[in-house]
Write an enzyme that holds these catalytic residues in place. Sequence first.
Site, PDB file in Angstrom:
ATOM      1  N   PHE A   1      73.752  55.174  18.451  1.00  7.70           N
ATOM      2  CA  PHE A   1      74.881  53.850  18.683  1.00  7.70           C
ATOM      3  C   PHE A   1      74.413  53.429  19.997  1.00  7.70           C
ATOM      4  O   PHE A   1      75.177  52.233  20.146  1.00  7.70           O
ATOM      5  CB  PHE A   1      76.414  54.608  19.004  1.00  7.70           C
TER       6      PHE A   1
ATOM      7  N   GLU B   1      86.523  62.989  31.994  1.00 12.20           N
ATOM      8  CA  GLU B   1      85.110  62.711  32.326  1.00 12.20           C
ATOM      9  C   GLU B   1      84.711  61.325  31.839  1.00 12.20           C
ATOM     10  O   GLU B   1      85.183  60.754  30.922  1.00 12.20           O
ATOM     11  CB  GLU B   1      84.142  63.631  31.403  1.00 12.20           C
TER      12      GLU B   1
ATOM     13  N   GLY C   1      80.660  69.067  27.827  1.00  6.49           N
ATOM     14  CA  GLY C   1      80.756  70.276  28.343  1.00  6.49           C
ATOM     15  C   GLY C   1      79.382  70.748  28.809  1.00  6.49           C
ATOM     16  O   GLY C   1      78.975  71.028  30.094  1.00  6.49           O
TER      17      GLY C   1
ATOM     18  N   CYS D   1      83.647  57.959  21.161  1.00  8.25           N
ATOM     19  CA  CYS D   1      85.014  57.572  22.149  1.00  8.25           C
ATOM     20  C   CYS D   1      85.607  56.151  21.922  1.00  8.25           C
ATOM     21  O   CYS D   1      86.970  56.232  21.874  1.00  8.25           O
ATOM     22  CB  CYS D   1      84.787  58.217  23.278  1.00  8.25           C
TER      23      CYS D   1
ATOM     24  N   SER E   1      88.735  67.556  27.902  1.00  8.13           N
ATOM     25  CA  SER E   1      88.711  66.725  26.600  1.00  8.13           C
ATOM     26  C   SER E   1      89.335  65.420  27.096  1.00  8.13           C
ATOM     27  O   SER E   1      90.395  65.464  28.057  1.00  8.13           O
ATOM     28  CB  SER E   1      89.305  67.297  25.600  1.00  8.13           C
TER      29      SER E   1
ATOM     30  N   VAL F   1      92.448  63.185  26.123  1.00  8.31           N
ATOM     31  CA  VAL F   1      93.710  63.623  25.136  1.00  8.31           C
ATOM     32  C   VAL F   1      94.714  62.416  25.320  1.00  8.31           C
ATOM     33  O   VAL F   1      94.866  61.749  26.429  1.00  8.31           O
ATOM     34  CB  VAL F   1      94.274  65.093  25.751  1.00  8.31           C
TER      35      VAL F   1
ATOM     36  N   GLY G   1      78.186  45.331  17.934  1.00  8.45           N
ATOM     37  CA  GLY G   1      79.353  46.219  17.857  1.00  8.45           C
ATOM     38  C   GLY G   1      79.254  47.240  18.550  1.00  8.45           C
ATOM     39  O   GLY G   1      78.119  47.765  18.577  1.00  8.45           O
TER      40      GLY G   1
HETATM   41  N1  LIG Z   1      80.542  62.303  24.329  1.00  8.42           N
HETATM   42  C1  LIG Z   1      80.824  61.800  25.423  1.00  8.42           C
HETATM   43  O1  LIG Z   1      80.072  60.868  25.767  1.00  8.42           O
HETATM   44  C2  LIG Z   1      82.345  61.756  26.015  1.00  8.42           C
HETATM   45  C3  LIG Z   1      83.348  62.670  25.521  1.00  8.42           C
HETATM   46  N2  LIG Z   1      84.486  62.959  26.097  1.00  8.42           N
HETATM   47  C4  LIG Z   1      85.352  63.722  25.438  1.00  8.42           C
HETATM   48  O2  LIG Z   1      85.029  64.999  25.702  1.00  8.42           O
HETATM   49  C5  LIG Z   1      85.689  65.574  24.707  1.00  8.42           C
HETATM   50  C6  LIG Z   1      84.356  66.575  24.123  1.00  8.42           C
HETATM   51  O3  LIG Z   1      83.496  65.511  23.301  1.00  8.42           O
HETATM   52  P1  LIG Z   1      81.801  65.999  23.058  1.00  8.42           P
HETATM   53  O4  LIG Z   1      81.276  67.009  24.144  1.00  8.42           O
HETATM   54  O5  LIG Z   1      81.367  64.544  22.884  1.00  8.42           O
HETATM   55  O6  LIG Z   1      82.214  66.671  21.749  1.00  8.42           O
HETATM   56  P2  LIG Z   1      81.087  67.617  20.746  1.00  8.42           P
HETATM   57  O7  LIG Z   1      81.621  67.563  19.659  1.00  8.42           O
HETATM   58  O8  LIG Z   1      80.035  67.392  21.294  1.00  8.42           O
HETATM   59  O9  LIG Z   1      81.591  69.251  21.596  1.00  8.42           O
HETATM   60  C7  LIG Z   1      82.706  69.903  21.390  1.00  8.42           C
HETATM   61  C8  LIG Z   1      82.355  71.195  21.187  1.00  8.42           C
HETATM   62  O10 LIG Z   1      83.562  72.020  21.163  1.00  8.42           O
HETATM   63  C9  LIG Z   1      83.465  73.459  20.448  1.00  8.42           C
HETATM   64  N3  LIG Z   1      84.601  73.867  20.225  1.00  8.42           N
HETATM   65  C10 LIG Z   1      85.647  73.276  19.389  1.00  8.42           C
HETATM   66  N4  LIG Z   1      86.753  74.045  19.397  1.00  8.42           N
HETATM   67  C11 LIG Z   1      86.292  75.215  20.176  1.00  8.42           C
HETATM   68  C12 LIG Z   1      87.185  76.412  20.324  1.00  8.42           C
HETATM   69  N5  LIG Z   1      88.206  76.641  20.104  1.00  8.42           N
HETATM   70  N6  LIG Z   1      86.314  77.269  21.091  1.00  8.42           N
HETATM   71  C13 LIG Z   1      85.305  77.028  21.655  1.00  8.42           C
HETATM   72  N7  LIG Z   1      84.615  75.999  21.285  1.00  8.42           N
HETATM   73  C14 LIG Z   1      85.012  75.122  20.559  1.00  8.42           C
HETATM   74  C15 LIG Z   1      82.650  72.599  19.359  1.00  8.42           C
HETATM   75  O11 LIG Z   1      82.054  73.516  18.511  1.00  8.42           O
HETATM   76  C16 LIG Z   1      81.737  71.519  19.628  1.00  8.42           C
HETATM   77  O12 LIG Z   1      80.482  72.087  20.121  1.00  8.42           O
HETATM   78  C17 LIG Z   1      86.254  64.588  23.686  1.00  8.42           C
HETATM   79  O13 LIG Z   1      87.621  64.935  24.022  1.00  8.42           O
HETATM   80  C18 LIG Z   1      85.690  63.522  24.090  1.00  8.42           C
HETATM   81  O14 LIG Z   1      86.630  62.545  23.588  1.00  8.42           O
HETATM   82  C19 LIG Z   1      84.873  62.260  27.219  1.00  8.42           C
HETATM   83  C20 LIG Z   1      83.654  61.414  28.000  1.00  8.42           C
HETATM   84  C21 LIG Z   1      82.515  61.268  27.426  1.00  8.42           C
HETATM   85  O1  LIG Z   2      84.552  58.510  26.804  1.00  8.97           O
HETATM   86  C1  LIG Z   2      83.602  58.257  26.659  1.00  8.97           C
HETATM   87  O2  LIG Z   2      82.928  58.863  25.620  1.00  8.97           O
HETATM   88  C2  LIG Z   2      82.700  57.421  27.484  1.00  8.97           C
HETATM   89  O3  LIG Z   2      82.440  56.259  26.594  1.00  8.97           O
HETATM   90  C3  LIG Z   2      81.774  55.394  27.255  1.00  8.97           C
HETATM   91  O4  LIG Z   2      80.473  55.931  26.849  1.00  8.97           O
HETATM   92  P1  LIG Z   2      79.358  55.824  25.894  1.00  8.97           P
HETATM   93  O5  LIG Z   2      80.289  55.686  24.814  1.00  8.97           O
HETATM   94  O6  LIG Z   2      78.527  57.176  25.940  1.00  8.97           O
HETATM   95  O7  LIG Z   2      78.548  54.602  25.933  1.00  8.97           O
HETATM   96  P2  LIG Z   2      78.594  53.208  26.642  1.00  8.97           P
HETATM   97  O8  LIG Z   2      77.507  52.969  27.473  1.00  8.97           O
HETATM   98  O9  LIG Z   2      79.882  52.785  26.864  1.00  8.97           O
HETATM   99  O10 LIG Z   2      78.488  52.378  25.188  1.00  8.97           O
HETATM  100  C4  LIG Z   2      79.392  52.506  24.098  1.00  8.97           C
HETATM  101  C5  LIG Z   2      79.045  51.334  23.135  1.00  8.97           C
HETATM  102  O11 LIG Z   2      79.145  50.009  23.554  1.00  8.97           O
HETATM  103  C6  LIG Z   2      77.961  49.292  23.459  1.00  8.97           C
HETATM  104  N1  LIG Z   2      77.752  48.370  24.373  1.00  8.97           N
HETATM  105  C7  LIG Z   2      77.846  48.574  25.826  1.00  8.97           C
HETATM  106  C8  LIG Z   2      78.049  47.448  26.764  1.00  8.97           C
HETATM  107  C9  LIG Z   2      77.694  46.398  26.405  1.00  8.97           C
HETATM  108  O12 LIG Z   2      77.604  45.345  27.283  1.00  8.97           O
HETATM  109  N2  LIG Z   2      77.702  46.029  25.148  1.00  8.97           N
HETATM  110  C10 LIG Z   2      77.755  46.734  23.953  1.00  8.97           C
HETATM  111  O13 LIG Z   2      77.622  46.487  22.969  1.00  8.97           O
HETATM  112  C11 LIG Z   2      76.697  50.243  23.548  1.00  8.97           C
HETATM  113  O14 LIG Z   2      75.696  49.912  22.956  1.00  8.97           O
HETATM  114  C12 LIG Z   2      77.512  51.403  22.866  1.00  8.97           C
HETATM  115  O15 LIG Z   2      77.576  51.220  21.091  1.00  8.97           O
HETATM  116  C13 LIG Z   2      82.144  55.062  28.393  1.00  8.97           C
HETATM  117  O16 LIG Z   2      81.065  54.203  29.186  1.00  8.97           O
HETATM  118  C14 LIG Z   2      81.982  56.271  29.453  1.00  8.97           C
HETATM  119  O17 LIG Z   2      82.762  56.018  30.737  1.00  8.97           O
HETATM  120  C15 LIG Z   2      82.985  57.228  28.928  1.00  8.97           C
HETATM  121  O18 LIG Z   2      83.239  58.488  29.508  1.00  8.97           O
END
Ligand SMILES: NC(=O)C1=CN([C@@H]2O[C@H](COP(=O)(O)OP(=O)(O)OC[C@H]3O[C@@H](n4cnc5c(N)ncnc54)[C@H](O)[C@@H]3O)[C@@H](O)[C@H]2O)C=CC1
Ligand SMILES: O=C(O)[C@H]1O[C@H](OP(=O)(O)OP(=O)(O)OC[C@H]2O[C@@H](n3ccc(=O)[nH]c3=O)[C@H](O)[C@@H]2O)[C@H](O)[C@@H](O)[C@@H]1O
Length: 469
Positions: free
Chosen positions: A335, A158, A13, A273, A127, A129, A268
């Site tokens: 990670f 995203e 977000g 995610c 998110s 889902v 690993g």
């Molecule tokens: N972290 C990543 O790189 C990526 C994550 N996603 C997806 O995006 C979603 C969010 O992931 P993150 O941002 O990593 O999670 P996060 O845990 O960092 O952030 C989620 C936020 O939502 C807030 N929240 C929860 N319920 C709420 C409510 N009812 N009202 C207001 N705020 C509320 C929490 O307090 C928290 O700050 C997940 O579904 C994840 O799978 C998708 C792509 C990349």
């Molecule tokens: O849904 C999500 O949360 C996101 O998950 C991953 O992104 P992220 O987990 O942030 O990072 P990555 O670069 O994908 O790496 C994930 C893990 O795999 C490992 N990795 C990655 C690439 C590789 O060749 N080998 C490897 O071990 C990384 O070190 C890390 O531990 C996807 O790359 C994103 O496109 C997606 O949006």
Amino acid sequence: MVKICCIGAGYVGGPTCAVIALKCPHIPVTIVDLNQDRIDAWNSDTLPIFEPGLQEVVTQCRGRNLFFSTAIDDAIRAADIIFVSVNTPTKKNGLGAGFAADLAYVEAATRRIAAVAQSSKIVVEKSTVPCRTAESMRRILEANSRDAIRFEILSNPEFLAEGTAIADLMQPDRILIGSLPTPEGRKAQHVLADVYAEWVPRPQIITMNLWSSELSKLAANALLAQRISSINALSAICEATGADVDEVAYACGLDSRIGPKFLKASVGFGGSCFQKDILNLVYLSESLHLPEVAQYWKQVVDLNEYQKRRFAQSVVSRLFNTITNKRLAVFGFAFKKNTGDTRESAAIAVIASFLNERAHVHIHDPEVSAAQIELELVQPGVCTQAVYDAQVHRFADPYEAAKDADAIVICTEWEQFAQLDYQRLYDSMHKPAFVFDGRLILDAPKLRQIGFQVEVIGKPAAPKPGFNA
Ligand SMILES: NC(=O)C1=CN([C@@H]2O[C@H](COP(=O)(O)OP(=O)(O)OC[C@H]3O[C@@H](n4cnc5c(N)ncnc54)[C@H](O)[C@@H]3O)[C@@H](O)[C@H]2O)C=CC1
Ligand SMILES: O=C(O)[C@H]1O[C@H](OP(=O)(O)OP(=O)(O)OC[C@H]2O[C@@H](n3ccc(=O)[nH]c3=O)[C@H](O)[C@@H]2O)[C@H](O)[C@@H](O)[C@@H]1O
């Protein structure tokens, strides 16, 4: 002029909507969260997440058209487009525990929108889902809608990766927008597409049906993780045969049908995610009575567990089958590089094995605090507080971490680890001094010249004379 609200000020977000605010200076964007500390941090000079380039984007827009707040209801009422970007962790209890996504936060946010909205809204599922979640959201919204208020639901998953989030958001490979195939759904799709079109070329903004869009996100993560598990499975074969996994990955990656990315062998994959989303896909497959499909994807996660276990066991076996009371310097706890995020980091499982063998673990990571390390390690299945206090130490300085250690264990691919003075590290360590490179980032021949015993995932143990190893 549309107004945007984003519910959830997390890793997705925050950066996503900050970039929207940067690229669309005419659109007011308010990011809200229940967590006051997180919002305070977004409003301070120390942002709650470390992400290269993020500080600059936030500083440019904050107070202009980007706002962080806990006034959730006000922001919902004022917005035309509401992104739901809350966490969707794996369920811990009840039906589907350990596999299904916990949609409690998505549901709570959806119910809040239904309760306080006074005008029609476009609600965007940001998110990640399970497929058909939009259907549940729609039913909640419709059951609670009053007067002439209408809610259109879009799926807009995203794809950013942590560590490169800002670059990924500025130049995304694609933007997916899924909607119901109704005239209202299509209209909502266009409204959101117009926002992205401020900086993303139109051909890269793809519209499709809701369910395809939801499933595409799970599919993309499963396919990416599958490549890593595939190369990691090959890394075990390499070690047993004398082949070199980097060479195998290079040779395979040159095939344009395969491509070179996501073929880096490692200790690993981690992150919040990959595992969660694949388990989610496994659960979905089982619910659809497709056990063979479920088993296929589950193997990607099982192989990842095996790789972490295999790496930890190789450390114990090379250190003469015991690490009790030995010091191990673990370089890297995040990670992946360029993030302070530790969720599901491979380092956690590796360190858990070391602690179980009663080793002393000296951890150094440039972005992870002692408090965060403690939070991750003092958990059921990892270690108790007493074990943590007695056996774990965090060092800001890598040279201090390695002093009197028997081995350096690389768990994260931070570039600075390759730049360290390994002669200095060697001189301060117990002999024989070992390096275990779980990320294939170090110059193994150079380390061997210094005197280190070096083990690298997927590489022959030592050059064999007479062979070009
Ligand atoms: N972290 C990543 O790189 C990526 C994550 N996603 C997806 O995006 C979603 C969010 O992931 P993150 O941002 O990593 O999670 P996060 O845990 O960092 O952030 C989620 C936020 O939502 C807030 N929240 C929860 N319920 C709420 C409510 N009812 N009202 C207001 N705020 C509320 C929490 O307090 C928290 O700050 C997940 O579904 C994840 O799978 C998708 C792509 C990349
Ligand atoms: O849904 C999500 O949360 C996101 O998950 C991953 O992104 P992220 O987990 O942030 O990072 P990555 O670069 O994908 O790496 C994930 C893990 O795999 C490992 N990795 C990655 C690439 C590789 O060749 N080998 C490897 O071990 C990384 O070190 C890390 O531990 C996807 O790359 C994103 O496109 C997606 O949006």
